[in-house]
Design a protein around this motif. Structure first.
Motif, PDB file in Angstrom:
ATOM      1  N   GLN A 681      -6.306  -4.904   0.307  1.00  0.00           N
ATOM      2  CA  GLN A 681      -7.273  -4.810  -0.850  1.00  0.00           C
ATOM      3  C   GLN A 681      -7.481  -3.220  -0.878  1.00  0.00           C
ATOM      4  O   GLN A 681      -7.914  -2.721   0.342  1.00  0.00           O
ATOM      5  CB  GLN A 681      -8.636  -5.395  -0.722  1.00  0.00           C
ATOM      6  CG  GLN A 681      -9.247  -5.307  -1.878  1.00  0.00           C
ATOM      7  CD  GLN A 681     -10.650  -5.947  -2.106  1.00  0.00           C
ATOM      8  OE1 GLN A 681     -11.057  -6.344  -1.111  1.00  0.00           O
ATOM      9  NE2 GLN A 681     -11.269  -5.926  -3.151  1.00  0.00           N
ATOM     10  N   LEU A 682      -7.520  -2.624  -1.944  1.00  0.00           N
ATOM     11  CA  LEU A 682      -7.882  -1.109  -2.065  1.00  0.00           C
ATOM     12  C   LEU A 682      -9.380  -0.852  -2.016  1.00  0.00           C
ATOM     13  O   LEU A 682      -9.929  -1.586  -3.264  1.00  0.00           O
ATOM     14  CB  LEU A 682      -7.180  -0.540  -3.035  1.00  0.00           C
ATOM     15  CG  LEU A 682      -7.199   1.129  -3.245  1.00  0.00           C
ATOM     16  CD1 LEU A 682      -6.572   1.764  -1.955  1.00  0.00           C
ATOM     17  CD2 LEU A 682      -6.300   1.378  -4.473  1.00  0.00           C
ATOM     18  N   GLY A 727     -10.225  -6.628  -8.064  1.00  0.00           N
ATOM     19  CA  GLY A 727      -9.911  -5.193  -7.563  1.00  0.00           C
ATOM     20  C   GLY A 727      -8.292  -5.045  -7.575  1.00  0.00           C
ATOM     21  O   GLY A 727      -7.541  -5.825  -8.201  1.00  0.00           O
ATOM     22  N   THR A 728      -7.921  -4.163  -6.712  1.00  0.00           N
ATOM     23  CA  THR A 728      -6.568  -3.648  -6.700  1.00  0.00           C
ATOM     24  C   THR A 728      -6.083  -4.135  -5.157  1.00  0.00           C
ATOM     25  O   THR A 728      -6.592  -4.160  -4.122  1.00  0.00           O
ATOM     26  CB  THR A 728      -6.180  -2.225  -6.538  1.00  0.00           C
ATOM     27  OG1 THR A 728      -7.086  -1.974  -7.913  1.00  0.00           O
ATOM     28  CG2 THR A 728      -4.628  -1.777  -6.628  1.00  0.00           C
ATOM     29  N   SER A 753       4.328  -3.554  -5.256  1.00  0.00           N
ATOM     30  CA  SER A 753       3.630  -2.462  -5.830  1.00  0.00           C
ATOM     31  C   SER A 753       2.336  -3.086  -6.193  1.00  0.00           C
ATOM     32  O   SER A 753       1.829  -4.258  -5.546  1.00  0.00           O
ATOM     33  CB  SER A 753       4.092  -2.572  -7.411  1.00  0.00           C
ATOM     34  OG  SER A 753       5.214  -2.224  -7.512  1.00  0.00           O
ATOM     35  N   SER A 754       1.192  -2.572  -6.371  1.00  0.00           N
ATOM     36  CA  SER A 754      -0.141  -2.868  -6.208  1.00  0.00           C
ATOM     37  C   SER A 754      -0.501  -3.558  -7.655  1.00  0.00           C
ATOM     38  O   SER A 754       0.216  -3.295  -8.634  1.00  0.00           O
ATOM     39  CB  SER A 754      -1.443  -1.685  -6.183  1.00  0.00           C
ATOM     40  OG  SER A 754      -1.006  -0.478  -6.788  1.00  0.00           O
ATOM     41  N   PHE A 755      -1.191  -4.485  -7.586  1.00  0.00           N
ATOM     42  CA  PHE A 755      -1.621  -5.444  -8.484  1.00  0.00           C
ATOM     43  C   PHE A 755      -3.132  -5.690  -8.791  1.00  0.00           C
ATOM     44  O   PHE A 755      -3.940  -5.478  -8.078  1.00  0.00           O
ATOM     45  CB  PHE A 755      -0.759  -6.855  -8.742  1.00  0.00           C
ATOM     46  CG  PHE A 755      -0.919  -7.598  -7.439  1.00  0.00           C
ATOM     47  CD1 PHE A 755      -0.602  -7.438  -6.188  1.00  0.00           C
ATOM     48  CD2 PHE A 755      -2.042  -8.536  -7.431  1.00  0.00           C
ATOM     49  CE1 PHE A 755      -0.757  -7.914  -5.025  1.00  0.00           C
ATOM     50  CE2 PHE A 755      -2.343  -9.504  -6.274  1.00  0.00           C
ATOM     51  CZ  PHE A 755      -1.633  -8.883  -5.129  1.00  0.00           C
ATOM     52  N   THR A 756      -3.466  -6.107  -9.935  1.00  0.00           N
ATOM     53  CA  THR A 756      -4.855  -6.043 -10.225  1.00  0.00           C
ATOM     54  C   THR A 756      -5.419  -7.747 -10.386  1.00  0.00           C
ATOM     55  O   THR A 756      -4.441  -8.478 -10.593  1.00  0.00           O
ATOM     56  CB  THR A 756      -5.293  -5.679 -11.457  1.00  0.00           C
ATOM     57  OG1 THR A 756      -4.641  -4.510 -11.531  1.00  0.00           O
ATOM     58  CG2 THR A 756      -6.840  -5.500 -11.636  1.00  0.00           C
ATOM     59  N   VAL A 757      -6.440  -8.074  -9.658  1.00  0.00           N
ATOM     60  CA  VAL A 757      -7.133  -9.374  -9.918  1.00  0.00           C
ATOM     61  C   VAL A 757      -8.313  -9.244 -10.444  1.00  0.00           C
ATOM     62  O   VAL A 757      -9.252  -8.207 -10.220  1.00  0.00           O
ATOM     63  CB  VAL A 757      -7.352 -10.025  -8.550  1.00  0.00           C
ATOM     64  CG1 VAL A 757      -8.083 -11.108  -8.329  1.00  0.00           C
ATOM     65  CG2 VAL A 757      -6.134 -10.198  -7.439  1.00  0.00           C
ATOM     66  N   GLU A 758      -8.491 -10.066 -11.467  1.00  0.00           N
ATOM     67  CA  GLU A 758      -9.613  -9.837 -12.445  1.00  0.00           C
ATOM     68  C   GLU A 758     -10.683 -11.163 -12.140  1.00  0.00           C
ATOM     69  O   GLU A 758     -10.250 -11.970 -11.545  1.00  0.00           O
ATOM     70  CB  GLU A 758      -9.567  -9.816 -13.735  1.00  0.00           C
ATOM     71  CG  GLU A 758      -8.415 -11.015 -14.275  1.00  0.00           C
ATOM     72  CD  GLU A 758      -8.347 -11.091 -15.712  1.00  0.00           C
ATOM     73  OE1 GLU A 758      -8.112 -10.088 -16.392  1.00  0.00           O
ATOM     74  OE2 GLU A 758      -7.839 -12.151 -16.443  1.00  0.00           O
TER      75      GLU A 758
END
Ligand SMILES: *[C@@H]1O[C@H](CO)[C@@H](O)[C@H](O)[C@H]1NC(C)=O
Ligand SMILES: *[C@@H]1O[C@H](CO)[C@@H](O)[C@H](O)[C@H]1NC(C)=O
Ligand SMILES: *[C@@H]1O[C@H](CO)[C@@H](O)[C@H](O)[C@H]1NC(C)=O
Ligand SMILES: *[C@@H]1O[C@H](CO)[C@@H](O)[C@H](O)[C@H]1NC(C)=O
Ligand SMILES: *[C@@H]1O[C@H](CO)[C@@H](O)[C@H](O)[C@H]1NC(C)=O
Ligand SMILES: *[C@@H]1O[C@H](CO)[C@@H](O)[C@H](O)[C@H]1NC(C)=O
Ligand SMILES: *[C@@H]1O[C@H](CO)[C@@H](O)[C@H](O)[C@H]1NC(C)=O
Ligand SMILES: *[C@@H]1O[C@H](CO)[C@@H](O)[C@H](O)[C@H]1NC(C)=O
Ligand SMILES: *[C@@H]1O[C@H](CO)[C@@H](O)[C@H](O)[C@H]1NC(C)=O
Length: 758
Positions: A681-682, A727-728, A753-758
């Protein structure tokens, strides 16, 4: 193991036998307190800090691909990746006033204990800690899970579907177990113990109720259920009364994950341990907690986690969806379509696994926070070897009928009886409702061999004669009414097929006594031996009425099943797998009770013992081929992303995010104590690892694309848990490739690649 070792196609078996024969001829010459903090250890009273306690965890995960899995004995169940790592959990208890009196209990997330692995673990610990850890006080207990890596056992029969011995698997167990013991030893500190119990009614089901019903009505009338529903738990506290972990005992097969699962995991007890340890230390990676949750197997023999019952999966047949036939667990007269269903059946076996693991987790939580009895008193252990067919087996090569002499002993009623050289009956090949057998063998077949050759699968008839000699009259009589399928006691080539010498071991801490059993006791068998040993402890004046006896196993050596004589008479799977004949249970009761005086406070010395089983791993045959080499496809590099995560829109809880990478064979480096994947996690411009390959929400899957080109593909997946912070994130893959020339192994990393969790 609940099922036949011999569940594979005729062609595959023939190939195995041919391979074995060829080898033979070429080497012929052979878990901070979660329970409320306990002020002043109120319930513990005088028992505070009487003991020195040490707890540790180690990674024991063998090769997660191209290796047969242990338990179902299905050649088709060859692993293709990882769900959760397997761990050994070690619990050391020493008497603070006399620290040389100690025990070391290994609860290993493997199918069963094994003589060869135990021998090496004992050798390493006794040389690293001279005089402290010994053959007498080390207990090596398997959780009896069926989704772990196989091939580690020393005897030939359990190696059959693994195509022989898999040294990498054995070495991983040895290395991780020794590490767990070193960690436990390093954190030895004063503390106290307490015991309690609770009922987990929905956690198990008897899968052989017909066999259970053979036990006397008066005996059955004493129990509410045909299964033991109690979980017993020993809580480990530090000197301030803060919980450091526990050892719990509950009987339920590790068969929540089915035979068609090929991802290495820990089944329901592995899941329970993960749930507890991660509850106590939510920010630690699995296997890296200081709290150690031990979920130990008990009298597991006839227990099943498939609590909905067993049903026919026979599409197109009138009996499809019906319960299996009662006496033999068949569907249309064959066993193959009869499948036990777990509580999560409508969803998946992974759901069932979470439910049965969750029930054990809740049981442990209940006992941890309830009032318990403090444990006080000496720490004692006793161990001996018992050769079930003493003289005969030793003299097989000089064999003539004149040498026959089986292990004999006297029953409480004065009659002298004997045990027999090991043999498996036809019901063994039928398998169980947790994993049905192949061909048309049915459970409970008590007809003798000669009467129904025609009804038996002729191929089996052919191979059994080749691999194990036909039973002679004395063996047939001794094992009666078991019709012998595999006369393994007489099979010594190329090395022993089944153990004839078993480990007999008991560990005592105050009034708490653990019977370390080399096999799978059925429910009633477990009740009988616990009761007999408890009565003896009391009558010998060793313990008072607070004597608390539990069973732990399968441990040390795998001596298959231990059914009662009445259960044996109907020869379902458990009876057919009771190796040493109808008096197997009685012989264990005789031996365990006879050793009770060695648990007395003032006891000294060691009991007489038969010889330890001979070392066999040096003769071991291994047909598993080594990794030849790895290569990326043309114009690609190891770790390149082949199929990326979705970047166009966000993921939400419950969805699965996956990425595919150019892979390499994970057998090149088991990454023990490490991971094949991370979810990062970023946060504040920095990547932090939040998941490893041991989180149940992640999987690692490997596919060999081309054997000649050496190409393979790895898929990393994460099913996003509810509550996951928005987050990312990114997925990472950690691999190790073997070079075409020179065979050097080098590590590489792949990153999505980075992805987003909402
Ligand atoms: C549970 O604990 C109670 C109180 O110690 C005891 O009487 C009972 O026998 C235990 N149950 C089992 C199955 O050991
Ligand atoms: C695995 O086996 C079970 C029991 O037979 C069956 O219900 C399930 O559909 C199978 N799963 C897969 C993926 O084949
Ligand atoms: C394990 O925990 C220790 C501290 O308890 C920490 O230093 C270490 O980095 C952790 N290892 C992993 C792999 O998370
Ligand atoms: C099963 O066996 C019984 C008894 O031999 C026989 O009557 C019945 O027809 C058989 N059923 C099937 C589906 O073969
Ligand atoms: C003792 O028990 C065994 C097993 O039930 C039985 O076979 C034997 O006949 C009994 N002996 C006597 C003297 O009652
Ligand atoms: C096999 O079991 C049947 C009933 O289940 C019984 O009638 C028969 O006598 C048994 N045969 C042997 C050889 O024990
Ligand atoms: C151990 O203690 C018991 C009971 O206190 C006594 O009967 C026995 O003789 C003692 N044994 C030894 C070897 O001192
Ligand atoms: C297994 O591996 C260990 C460590 O690499 C080695 O010492 C041992 O000889 C091997 N055993 C067999 C039977 O290959
Ligand atoms: C390798 O095989 C898997 C499974 O069949 C497939 O999904 C993947 O695309 C293949 N990879 C390559 C590079 O062919």
């Amino acid at each position: 193991m609940p099922v036949a070792y011999l569940v594979f196609s005729a062609h595959e078996l023939a190939m195995t036998i041919v391979e074995l024969a060829r080898k033979l001829f070429t080497c012929l010459t052979f878990f901070l307190a979660t329970g409320p903090f306990l002020p002043n250890g109120a319930h513990i009273g005088g028992a505070r800090a009487q003991y020195l306690l040490g707890l540790g965890i180690g990674d024991v995960t063998g090769p997660v691909v191209e290796t047969n899995m242990m338990g179902y004995a299905s050649l088709a169940q060859t692993d293709t990746g990882l769900h959760m790592r397997q761990r050994s959990r070690v619990f050391i208890i020493a008497d603070a006033s006399n620290p040389s009196d100690r025990i070391l209990f290994i609860n290993s997330d493997i199918c069963m204990g094994d003589t060869g692995v135990r021998r090496t673990v004992v050798a390493e610990l006794s040389s690293q800690f001279p005089g402290l850890y010994t053959n007498e006080n080390i207990a090596f207990v398997g959780t009896h899970q069926h989704s772990g890596v196989g091939g580690y056992l020393e005897d030939l029969l359990p190696q059959l579907t693994a195509l022989g011995y898999v040294n990498a698997s054995a070495q991983a167990i040895i290395q991780g177990t020794v590490l767990a013991a070193q960690r436990a030893h390093a954190n030895l500190a004063p503390g106290s113990l307490s015991v309690g119990n609770t009922s987990i009614v929905d956690g198990n089901l008897n899968r052989s109720p017909f066999a259970y019903l053979q036990n006397p009505a008066e005996e059955r009338a004493r129990y509410e259920y045909n299964q033991d529903k109690e979980m017993t738990l020993v809580r480990f506290d530090d000197a301030s009364g803060n919980a450091r972990g526990f050892l719990s005992f509950f009987a339920v097969h590790g068969t929540s994950l089915y035979e068609n699962n090929t991802l290495v995991s820990g089944d329901n007890k592995g899941m329970a341990a993960y749930l507890y340890e991660s509850m106590v230390e939510p920010n630690s990676m699995p296997g890296n907690t200081t709290f150690v949750a031990g979920f130990v197997q008990a009298n597991v023999g006839d227990t099943s986690p498939n609590t909905l019952g067993a049903f026919c999966e026979s599409p197109g047949q009138p009996w499809d969806g019906q319960p299996c036939e009662f006496e033999h667990s068949t569907c249309g007269n064959t066993t193959e379509d009869c499948h036990g269903r777990g509580p999560g059946f409508r969803v998946s076996d992974f759901e069932s696994n979470s439910i049965i693991g969750g029930l054990q987790f809740q049981g442990a939580e209940t006992i941890m926070s309830a009032s318990r009895s403090s444990i006080s008193g000496p720490v004692k252990s006793v161990h001996t070897y018992l050769n079930m067919c003493a003289f005969f087996c030793a003299f097989f090569f000089a064999a003539t009928v004149f040498f026959l002499s089986f292990h004999s002993f006297t029953l409480p009623n004065g009659t002298t009886v004997q045990t027999c050289p090991p043999a498996l009956g036809f019901g063994f090949a039928g398998g169980t409702t947790d994993g049905p057998g192949a061909f048309d063998f049915v459970q409970g077949d008590n007809t003798s061999d000669s009467q129904c050759v025609e009804e038996k699968n002729p191929f089996w008839e052919l191979v059994k004669g080749f691999i194990t000699p036909n039973p002679d009259e004395q063996q047939a009589a001794c094992q009666s009414p078991k019709p012998i399928l595999l006369n393994t006691g007489y099979a010594h080539l190329p090395y022993k097929w089944s153990p004839s010498t078993v480990d007999i071991q008991m560990l005592r801490v105050g009034s708490f006594v653990m019977l370390i059993m080399p096999g799978e006791l059925t429910t009633m068998a477990g009740r009988r031996i616990r009761e007999a040993v408890r009565a003896e402890l009391i009558s010998q004046g060793v313990l008072g009425n607070d004597a608390y006896v539990v069973v732990a196993g399968p441990a040390n050596t795998y001596g298959h099943y231990i059914a009662t004589r009445e259960e044996y008479s109907v020869q379902r799977y458990e009876g057919a797998s009771t190796l040493f004949g109808p008096f197997t249970l009685e012989s264990y009761i005789d031996k365990y009770t006879s050793l009770v005086p060695f648990l007395a406070e003032n006891a000294t010395g060691t009991p007489a013992s038969d010889a330890a089983p001979a070392e066999q791993t040096s003769k071991a045959i291994s047909l598993q081929t080594a990794v030849v080499f790895d290569a990326p496809p043309f114009f690609k590099s190891f770790g390149d992303v082949l199929t990326d995560v979705q970047t166009s829109s966000a993921y939400s809880a419950g969805q699965t995010v996956s990425a595919q990478f150019v892979g390499a064979n994970p057998r090149n480096n088991l990454r023990l104590e490490g991971t094949f994947l991370t979810v990062d996690q970023l946060a504040s411009g920095k990547w932090t690892t939040v998941k490893s390959d041991s989180h149940p929400s992640t999987t690692y899957q490997w596919v060999r694309n081309d054997t000649i080109l050496g190409t393979s593909t790895v898929t990393i997946s994460w099913t996003i848990e509810s509550g996951t912070p928005a987050g990312t994130y990114r997925l990472r893959y950690f691999g190790d490739a073997k070079a075409v020339f020179g065979g050097a192994i080098s590590a590489f990393t792949g990153t999505s690649s980075s992805f987003t969790v909402e």
